[in-house]
Motif scaffolding. Structure first.
Motif, PDB file in Angstrom:
ATOM      1  N   ARG A 193       4.244   5.090   0.595  1.00 10.20           N
ATOM      2  CA  ARG A 193       2.936   4.970   1.233  1.00 10.20           C
ATOM      3  C   ARG A 193       2.443   3.537   1.247  1.00 10.20           C
ATOM      4  O   ARG A 193       1.679   3.137   2.125  1.00 10.20           O
ATOM      5  CB  ARG A 193       1.920   5.858   0.508  1.00 10.20           C
ATOM      6  CG  ARG A 193       2.153   7.357   0.681  1.00 10.20           C
ATOM      7  CD  ARG A 193       1.052   8.149   0.029  1.00 10.20           C
ATOM      8  NE  ARG A 193       1.221   9.589   0.242  1.00 10.20           N
ATOM      9  CZ  ARG A 193       0.390  10.513  -0.221  1.00 10.20           C
ATOM     10  NH1 ARG A 193      -0.689  10.140  -0.928  1.00 10.20           N
ATOM     11  NH2 ARG A 193       0.614  11.793   0.018  1.00 10.20           N
ATOM     12  N   GLU A 194       2.864   2.771   0.269  1.00  5.98           N
ATOM     13  CA  GLU A 194       2.418   1.379   0.174  1.00  5.98           C
ATOM     14  C   GLU A 194       3.257   0.435   1.027  1.00  5.98           C
ATOM     15  O   GLU A 194       2.889  -0.733   1.204  1.00  5.98           O
ATOM     16  CB  GLU A 194       2.462   0.906  -1.283  1.00  5.98           C
ATOM     17  CG  GLU A 194       1.482   1.604  -2.212  1.00  5.98           C
ATOM     18  CD  GLU A 194       1.909   3.011  -2.567  1.00  5.98           C
ATOM     19  OE1 GLU A 194       3.141   3.282  -2.485  1.00  5.98           O
ATOM     20  OE2 GLU A 194       1.045   3.841  -2.899  1.00  5.98           O
ATOM     21  N   ASP A 195       4.356   0.902   1.543  1.00  7.50           N
ATOM     22  CA  ASP A 195       5.261   0.041   2.319  1.00  7.50           C
ATOM     23  C   ASP A 195       4.637  -0.292   3.674  1.00  7.50           C
ATOM     24  O   ASP A 195       4.369   0.597   4.486  1.00  7.50           O
ATOM     25  CB  ASP A 195       6.599   0.750   2.517  1.00  7.50           C
ATOM     26  CG  ASP A 195       7.657  -0.159   3.129  1.00  7.50           C
ATOM     27  OD1 ASP A 195       7.340  -1.328   3.428  1.00  7.50           O
ATOM     28  OD2 ASP A 195       8.792   0.308   3.322  1.00  7.50           O
ATOM     29  N   LYS A 196       4.401  -1.579   3.919  1.00  6.55           N
ATOM     30  CA  LYS A 196       3.824  -2.035   5.185  1.00  6.55           C
ATOM     31  C   LYS A 196       4.870  -2.620   6.134  1.00  6.55           C
ATOM     32  O   LYS A 196       4.533  -3.192   7.163  1.00  6.55           O
ATOM     33  CB  LYS A 196       2.756  -3.104   4.906  1.00  6.55           C
ATOM     34  CG  LYS A 196       1.628  -2.623   3.995  1.00  6.55           C
ATOM     35  CD  LYS A 196       0.881  -1.449   4.601  1.00  6.55           C
ATOM     36  CE  LYS A 196      -0.269  -1.014   3.699  1.00  6.55           C
ATOM     37  NZ  LYS A 196      -0.990   0.178   4.250  1.00  6.55           N
ATOM     38  N   GLY A 197       6.135  -2.489   5.765  1.00  3.41           N
ATOM     39  CA  GLY A 197       7.175  -3.028   6.617  1.00  3.41           C
ATOM     40  C   GLY A 197       7.421  -4.502   6.346  1.00  3.41           C
ATOM     41  O   GLY A 197       6.852  -5.084   5.417  1.00  3.41           O
ATOM     42  N   GLU A 247       0.249  -9.721  13.748  1.00  5.06           N
ATOM     43  CA  GLU A 247      -0.716  -8.654  13.502  1.00  5.06           C
ATOM     44  C   GLU A 247       0.034  -7.395  13.106  1.00  5.06           C
ATOM     45  O   GLU A 247       1.219  -7.231  13.438  1.00  5.06           O
ATOM     46  CB  GLU A 247      -1.571  -8.406  14.734  1.00  5.06           C
ATOM     47  CG  GLU A 247      -0.790  -8.003  15.976  1.00  5.06           C
ATOM     48  CD  GLU A 247      -1.679  -7.869  17.192  1.00  5.06           C
ATOM     49  OE1 GLU A 247      -2.385  -6.834  17.288  1.00  5.06           O
ATOM     50  OE2 GLU A 247      -1.671  -8.778  18.041  1.00  5.06           O
ATOM     51  N   PRO A 248      -0.613  -6.487  12.371  1.00  2.82           N
ATOM     52  CA  PRO A 248       0.061  -5.254  11.939  1.00  2.82           C
ATOM     53  C   PRO A 248       0.500  -4.407  13.129  1.00  2.82           C
ATOM     54  O   PRO A 248      -0.159  -4.370  14.169  1.00  2.82           O
ATOM     55  CB  PRO A 248      -1.013  -4.540  11.111  1.00  2.82           C
ATOM     56  CG  PRO A 248      -1.956  -5.611  10.690  1.00  2.82           C
ATOM     57  CD  PRO A 248      -1.971  -6.605  11.815  1.00  2.82           C
ATOM     58  N   TYR A 249       1.617  -3.721  12.948  1.00  2.00           N
ATOM     59  CA  TYR A 249       2.161  -2.848  13.980  1.00  2.00           C
ATOM     60  C   TYR A 249       2.416  -1.472  13.382  1.00  2.00           C
ATOM     61  O   TYR A 249       3.011  -1.349  12.300  1.00  2.00           O
ATOM     62  CB  TYR A 249       3.466  -3.428  14.535  1.00  2.00           C
ATOM     63  CG  TYR A 249       4.224  -2.495  15.453  1.00  2.00           C
ATOM     64  CD1 TYR A 249       3.940  -2.437  16.813  1.00  2.00           C
ATOM     65  CD2 TYR A 249       5.236  -1.662  14.951  1.00  2.00           C
ATOM     66  CE1 TYR A 249       4.636  -1.581  17.657  1.00  2.00           C
ATOM     67  CE2 TYR A 249       5.934  -0.808  15.791  1.00  2.00           C
ATOM     68  CZ  TYR A 249       5.635  -0.769  17.132  1.00  2.00           C
ATOM     69  OH  TYR A 249       6.333   0.083  17.960  1.00  2.00           O
ATOM     70  N   TYR A 299       6.864   4.011  12.494  1.00  2.00           N
ATOM     71  CA  TYR A 299       7.318   2.673  12.141  1.00  2.00           C
ATOM     72  C   TYR A 299       6.126   1.800  11.756  1.00  2.00           C
ATOM     73  O   TYR A 299       5.052   1.883  12.369  1.00  2.00           O
ATOM     74  CB  TYR A 299       8.061   2.020  13.305  1.00  2.00           C
ATOM     75  CG  TYR A 299       9.469   2.524  13.511  1.00  2.00           C
ATOM     76  CD1 TYR A 299      10.548   1.901  12.896  1.00  2.00           C
ATOM     77  CD2 TYR A 299       9.718   3.626  14.325  1.00  2.00           C
ATOM     78  CE1 TYR A 299      11.847   2.350  13.093  1.00  2.00           C
ATOM     79  CE2 TYR A 299      11.013   4.093  14.524  1.00  2.00           C
ATOM     80  CZ  TYR A 299      12.067   3.451  13.905  1.00  2.00           C
ATOM     81  OH  TYR A 299      13.349   3.907  14.087  1.00  2.00           O
ATOM     82  N   VAL A 300       6.322   0.942  10.757  1.00  2.00           N
ATOM     83  CA  VAL A 300       5.291  -0.012  10.352  1.00  2.00           C
ATOM     84  C   VAL A 300       5.928  -1.395  10.259  1.00  2.00           C
ATOM     85  O   VAL A 300       7.117  -1.532   9.944  1.00  2.00           O
ATOM     86  CB  VAL A 300       4.646   0.364   9.005  1.00  2.00           C
ATOM     87  CG1 VAL A 300       3.875   1.664   9.118  1.00  2.00           C
ATOM     88  CG2 VAL A 300       5.692   0.450   7.896  1.00  2.00           C
ATOM     89  N   GLY A 301       5.139  -2.402  10.572  1.00  2.00           N
ATOM     90  CA  GLY A 301       5.651  -3.764  10.516  1.00  2.00           C
ATOM     91  C   GLY A 301       4.680  -4.737  11.131  1.00  2.00           C
ATOM     92  O   GLY A 301       3.464  -4.606  10.941  1.00  2.00           O
ATOM     93  N   GLN A 302       5.199  -5.664  11.912  1.00  2.00           N
ATOM     94  CA  GLN A 302       4.361  -6.689  12.520  1.00  2.00           C
ATOM     95  C   GLN A 302       4.730  -6.904  13.979  1.00  2.00           C
ATOM     96  O   GLN A 302       5.902  -6.768  14.362  1.00  2.00           O
ATOM     97  CB  GLN A 302       4.491  -8.020  11.766  1.00  2.00           C
ATOM     98  CG  GLN A 302       3.856  -8.012  10.389  1.00  2.00           C
ATOM     99  CD  GLN A 302       3.771  -9.400   9.792  1.00  2.00           C
ATOM    100  OE1 GLN A 302       4.100 -10.391  10.435  1.00  2.00           O
ATOM    101  NE2 GLN A 302       3.330  -9.472   8.553  1.00  2.00           N
TER     102      GLN A 302
END
Length: 218
Positions: A46-50, A66-68, A73-76
């Motif tokens: 849950r804490e993984d932001k990519g 910026e966050p994606y 999928y999560v990342g930038q």
């Protein structure tokens, strides 16, 4: 596009294979690159932001992150605004030293060449979504990608090495192109040659008039 190689390498170091890399970039007439890169992964917690990227301070006015978040999928998302070929080199050297990925732009006269590769041999085939699109302003003379009206697309596959290759022909609007230079030099040579001929003709006619005048006085 060179930034893509760096971002891809960074993602590969920090992910287990569930990744998304999308690049949609455009090269302008004055050799600058603009567009967007998406670098994301399926989170492992849950804490993984990519993947997290750090932009060099000298490029902070041209590179924005910026966050994606999309389809789990999560990342930038990275937005490039007017990045020159040399700027991309700085971006590469500042973010990563990974050697599995390479990509570069080079101008020679009116030809701009793109060359590189992406090594996905260590990437599992599951949940991999990698696509690269680059639009050039001039005529595409050679490429190993899919060319659609000047926009070239590559879809690297996991478990293999994908080569990137393209050549586009267009003059640099920031300076005189090689063909323009040749044309101007050639045109100048013609003008000089014409002046020499006219001067020789004028001198010859003047000599004839002097000879006739001297003959009359005799």
């Amino acid at each position: 596009m060179l930034g893509l190689a760096v971002l891809l390498g960074f993602a590969m170091m920090s992910l287990t294979g569930c990744l998304r890399i999308h690049a949609a970039l455009a090269v302008s007439q004055d050799d600058v690159i603009s567009g967007e890169l998406v670098v994301a992964a399926l989170p492992t917690s849950r804490e993984d932001k990519g993947p997290v990227l750090t932009v060099p301070p000298e490029l902070s006015d041209k590179v924005r992150t910026e966050p994606y978040t999309a389809n789990r999928y999560v990342g930038q998302k990275v937005t490039l605004s007017g990045i020159r070929f040399a700027d991309l080199t700085v971006l590469v050297e500042s973010i990563s030293t990974v050697k599995q990925y390479r990509l570069s732009f080079r101008r020679s006269g009116d030809l701009v060449s793109l060359a590189g590769s992406a090594d996905l041999t260590q990437v599992p085939p599951d949940n991999v979504d990698v696509q690269v699109k680059i639009a050039f302003p001039g005529r595409i003379t050679r490429t190993n990608g899919d060319n659609t009206d000047g926009t070239i697309t590559w879809t690297p596959k996991p478990g293999a090495v994908t080569e990137f290759s393209a050549t586009s022909q267009y003059a640099d609007s920031a300076g005189v192109s090689w063909t323009q230079w040749v044309a101007m030099v050639g045109g100048g040579a013609v003008v000089v040659a014409l002046l020499v001929v006219l001067l020789a003709l004028f001198t010859h006619r003047r000599s004839l008039r002097l000879e006739r005048a001297q003959a009359v006085t005799r």
